[in-house]
Design a protein around this motif. Structure first.
Motif, mmCIF file in Angstrom:
data_model
loop_
_atom_site.group_PDB
_atom_site.id
_atom_site.type_symbol
_atom_site.label_atom_id
_atom_site.label_comp_id
_atom_site.label_asym_id
_atom_site.label_seq_id
_atom_site.Cartn_x
_atom_site.Cartn_y
_atom_site.Cartn_z
ATOM 1 N N TYR A 15 -41.952 58.485 -22.983
ATOM 2 C CA TYR A 15 -41.279 57.756 -21.903
ATOM 3 C C TYR A 15 -39.980 57.136 -22.419
ATOM 4 O O TYR A 15 -39.829 56.886 -23.628
ATOM 5 C CB TYR A 15 -42.195 56.659 -21.365
ATOM 6 C CG TYR A 15 -43.253 57.172 -20.405
ATOM 7 C CD1 TYR A 15 -43.109 57.011 -19.037
ATOM 8 C CD2 TYR A 15 -44.397 57.805 -20.878
ATOM 9 C CE1 TYR A 15 -44.082 57.476 -18.152
ATOM 10 C CE2 TYR A 15 -45.367 58.274 -20.012
ATOM 11 C CZ TYR A 15 -45.197 58.107 -18.648
ATOM 12 O OH TYR A 15 -46.154 58.576 -17.768
ATOM 13 N N LYS B 263 -51.077 52.787 -15.150
ATOM 14 C CA LYS B 263 -50.649 53.692 -14.088
ATOM 15 C C LYS B 263 -50.999 55.146 -14.409
ATOM 16 O O LYS B 263 -51.393 55.914 -13.531
ATOM 17 C CB LYS B 263 -49.136 53.567 -13.878
ATOM 18 C CG LYS B 263 -48.706 52.291 -13.173
ATOM 19 C CD LYS B 263 -47.198 52.328 -12.923
ATOM 20 C CE LYS B 263 -46.759 51.072 -12.177
ATOM 21 N NZ LYS B 263 -45.295 51.091 -11.918
ATOM 22 N N ALA C 67 -53.427 57.513 -12.198
ATOM 23 C CA ALA C 67 -52.968 58.799 -11.668
ATOM 24 C C ALA C 67 -53.879 59.936 -12.125
ATOM 25 O O ALA C 67 -54.189 60.855 -11.355
ATOM 26 C CB ALA C 67 -51.527 59.056 -12.119
ATOM 27 N N ARG D 209 -46.441 66.737 -15.007
ATOM 28 C CA ARG D 209 -45.180 66.180 -14.492
ATOM 29 C C ARG D 209 -45.318 65.768 -13.031
ATOM 30 O O ARG D 209 -44.843 64.696 -12.624
ATOM 31 C CB ARG D 209 -44.051 67.210 -14.651
ATOM 32 C CG ARG D 209 -43.604 67.436 -16.083
ATOM 33 C CD ARG D 209 -42.385 68.347 -16.144
ATOM 34 N NE ARG D 209 -42.148 68.787 -17.519
ATOM 35 C CZ ARG D 209 -42.583 69.933 -18.017
ATOM 36 N NH1 ARG D 209 -43.294 70.764 -17.258
ATOM 37 N NH2 ARG D 209 -42.336 70.249 -19.263
ATOM 38 N N GLN D 210 -45.958 66.635 -12.238
ATOM 39 C CA GLN D 210 -46.142 66.336 -10.830
ATOM 40 C C GLN D 210 -47.084 65.158 -10.629
ATOM 41 O O GLN D 210 -46.850 64.263 -9.801
ATOM 42 C CB GLN D 210 -46.702 67.590 -10.126
ATOM 43 C CG GLN D 210 -46.899 67.463 -8.629
ATOM 44 C CD GLN D 210 -45.595 67.264 -7.879
ATOM 45 O OE1 GLN D 210 -44.540 67.731 -8.321
ATOM 46 N NE2 GLN D 210 -45.647 66.553 -6.753
ATOM 47 N N LEU E 154 -47.759 62.637 -12.690
ATOM 48 C CA LEU E 154 -47.291 61.356 -13.227
ATOM 49 C C LEU E 154 -45.840 61.040 -12.849
ATOM 50 O O LEU E 154 -45.212 60.174 -13.480
ATOM 51 C CB LEU E 154 -47.425 61.360 -14.761
ATOM 52 C CG LEU E 154 -48.818 61.611 -15.329
ATOM 53 C CD1 LEU E 154 -48.776 61.608 -16.850
ATOM 54 C CD2 LEU E 154 -49.818 60.582 -14.840
ATOM 55 N N LYS E 155 -45.308 61.701 -11.820
ATOM 56 C CA LYS E 155 -43.904 61.501 -11.460
ATOM 57 C C LYS E 155 -43.580 60.067 -11.065
ATOM 58 O O LYS E 155 -42.433 59.619 -11.186
ATOM 59 C CB LYS E 155 -43.516 62.459 -10.333
ATOM 60 C CG LYS E 155 -44.269 62.246 -9.030
ATOM 61 C CD LYS E 155 -43.850 63.275 -7.991
ATOM 62 C CE LYS E 155 -44.632 63.041 -6.688
ATOM 63 N NZ LYS E 155 -44.242 64.040 -5.653
ATOM 64 N N ASP E 156 -44.573 59.305 -10.581
ATOM 65 C CA ASP E 156 -44.334 57.922 -10.151
ATOM 66 C C ASP E 156 -44.555 56.897 -11.266
ATOM 67 O O ASP E 156 -44.462 55.687 -11.024
ATOM 68 C CB ASP E 156 -45.254 57.579 -8.962
ATOM 69 C CG ASP E 156 -44.955 58.440 -7.742
ATOM 70 O OD1 ASP E 156 -43.784 58.816 -7.562
ATOM 71 O OD2 ASP E 156 -45.903 58.755 -6.977
ATOM 72 N N THR E 157 -44.865 57.364 -12.484
ATOM 73 C CA THR E 157 -45.147 56.414 -13.564
ATOM 74 C C THR E 157 -43.911 56.099 -14.417
ATOM 75 O O THR E 157 -43.975 55.264 -15.310
ATOM 76 C CB THR E 157 -46.254 56.968 -14.493
ATOM 77 O OG1 THR E 157 -45.803 58.197 -15.084
ATOM 78 C CG2 THR E 157 -47.545 57.211 -13.722
ATOM 79 N N GLY E 158 -42.806 56.773 -14.153
ATOM 80 C CA GLY E 158 -41.591 56.539 -14.921
ATOM 81 C C GLY E 158 -41.000 57.836 -15.442
ATOM 82 O O GLY E 158 -41.562 58.917 -15.257
ATOM 83 N N LYS E 159 -39.847 57.744 -16.113
ATOM 84 C CA LYS E 159 -39.182 58.926 -16.658
ATOM 85 C C LYS E 159 -39.789 59.273 -18.022
ATOM 86 O O LYS E 159 -39.882 58.425 -18.894
ATOM 87 C CB LYS E 159 -37.687 58.669 -16.803
ATOM 88 C CG LYS E 159 -36.957 58.537 -15.475
ATOM 89 C CD LYS E 159 -35.460 58.395 -15.684
ATOM 90 C CE LYS E 159 -34.727 58.300 -14.358
ATOM 91 N NZ LYS E 159 -33.264 58.169 -14.549
#
Length: 323
Positions: A55, A63, A67, A108-109, A111-116
């Motif tokens: 990250y 998170k 997820a 990737r799909q 955990l997309k809302d957990t950060g970059k």
């Protein structure tokens, strides 16, 4: 370089029974852990998937776990930091049989809302391959021990060979017990460390045995314990210097090498300590406990020397044309 100066040999064999009892207890406890708790097999042997993520900031473990729990394939996954707080490792029993598409894309799909983040690594091992690796790893250890038994039998004598192999079993058993006790994940790195430990411990034992064999021929003392004490005392500086040098190198790997080589360096640390100890207090006393006879050995060596001299005499006579 001599670290120790001595006027008389150190009585190592006087304490051999006490150390033998301690070692026996440690070996029994180690095998007790093996049969009761068992190893914490990693992806290499148990099969499954390992995903490493990095990250931009601190990884939000809560998170990520939430997820993962929403996915049927990853609901039992474990998520832990990997070296630093911006890298995580996700381990799951899911293998290629149960995941139909690219695991990296799916993560990737998910955990997309957990950060970059970026997917650094995806390792997948099926259960069948894991079992094969486990069987071949065990076979490698058994073949290594058998090879050592044959080599030492040829170079020395069967009691030396048996003593060295028993010392190796002692070292590996205690190392495996420590791996289970500290819940170190067993993978190919651990197997490599155990095989390295076999070589390191044997090298230490062979050097001590070489000096004992030399002492049997040069030291007049008819008592085996006295010969062993003097032989080990003479090699003590070399043993301590070699062990400390190796120990500090491996300790540096353990402290600063990071998560990737933690298991390897931990196993080697335990192995160096136990291997050095066993060369002095386990392998050498085993010669006495196995009933090694100094007189019989010296008689055998004298007979061998006599035959060699007779062969040299016959060869000389042949070359001079007197036969």
């Amino acid at each position: 370089m001599e670290l120790f100066r001595y006027k008389k040999p150190i009585d190592f064999m006087g304490a051999s029974r006490k150390f033998g009892i301690v070692s026996l207890i440690l070996v029994l406890l180690s095998w007790g852990l093996i049969f009761t708790k068992g190893f914490n097999y990693g992806i290499d042997f148990a099969g499954g998937t390992l995903i490493q993520l990095k990250y931009e900031g601190e990884a939000p473990l809560k998170k990520i776990r939430e997820a993962m729990a929403k996915s049927e394939a990853f609901k039992d996954a474990t998520v832990t930091y990997f070296g630093s707080k911006n890298e995580v490792v996700i381990r799951t029993k899911t293998s290629s049989k149960s995941v139909g598409k690219d695991v990296g894309d799916e993560v990737r799909q998910m955990l997309k809302d957990t950060g970059k983040f970026v997917v650094r690594r995806v390792d997948m091992v099926g259960p069948k391959i894991g079992n094969e690796l486990k069987e071949k790893g065990l076979m490698a250890m058994v073949l290594a021990i058998l090879g050592i038994l044959i080599y030492v039998s040829v170079r020395f004598e069967w009691r030396f060979a048996l003593a060295s192999v028993l010392a190796l079993v002692h070292d590996v058993s205690i190392a495996m017990g420590a791996i289970i006790l500290f819940n170190v994940e067993v993978n190919l790195d651990i197997l490599a460390a155990l095989l390295t430990l076999l070589g390191y411990s044997l090298n230490d034992t062979i050097i001590v045995f070489d000096r004992i064999r030399e002492g049997l021929q040069k030291i007049k003392d008819p008592d085996l314990a006295g010969i062993i004490n003097e032989s080990i005392t003479r090699t003590l500086s070399r043993t301590v210097l070699t062990s400390l040098t190796t120990f500090f190198v491996v300790l540096s790997l353990f402290l600063f090498g990071g998560e990737i080589i933690y298991g390897f360096s931990f196993t080697m640390l335990v192995g160096i300590i136990v291997g050095t100890y066993s060369s002095i207090f386990i392998a050498s006393p085993l010669l006495m406990w196995l009933g090694f006879d100094v007189k019989a050995f010296r008689a055998k060596q004298a007979e061998k020397l006599k035959r060699e001299k007779e062969k040299e005499k016959m060869r000389a006579m042949y070359e001079q044309g007197t036969i």
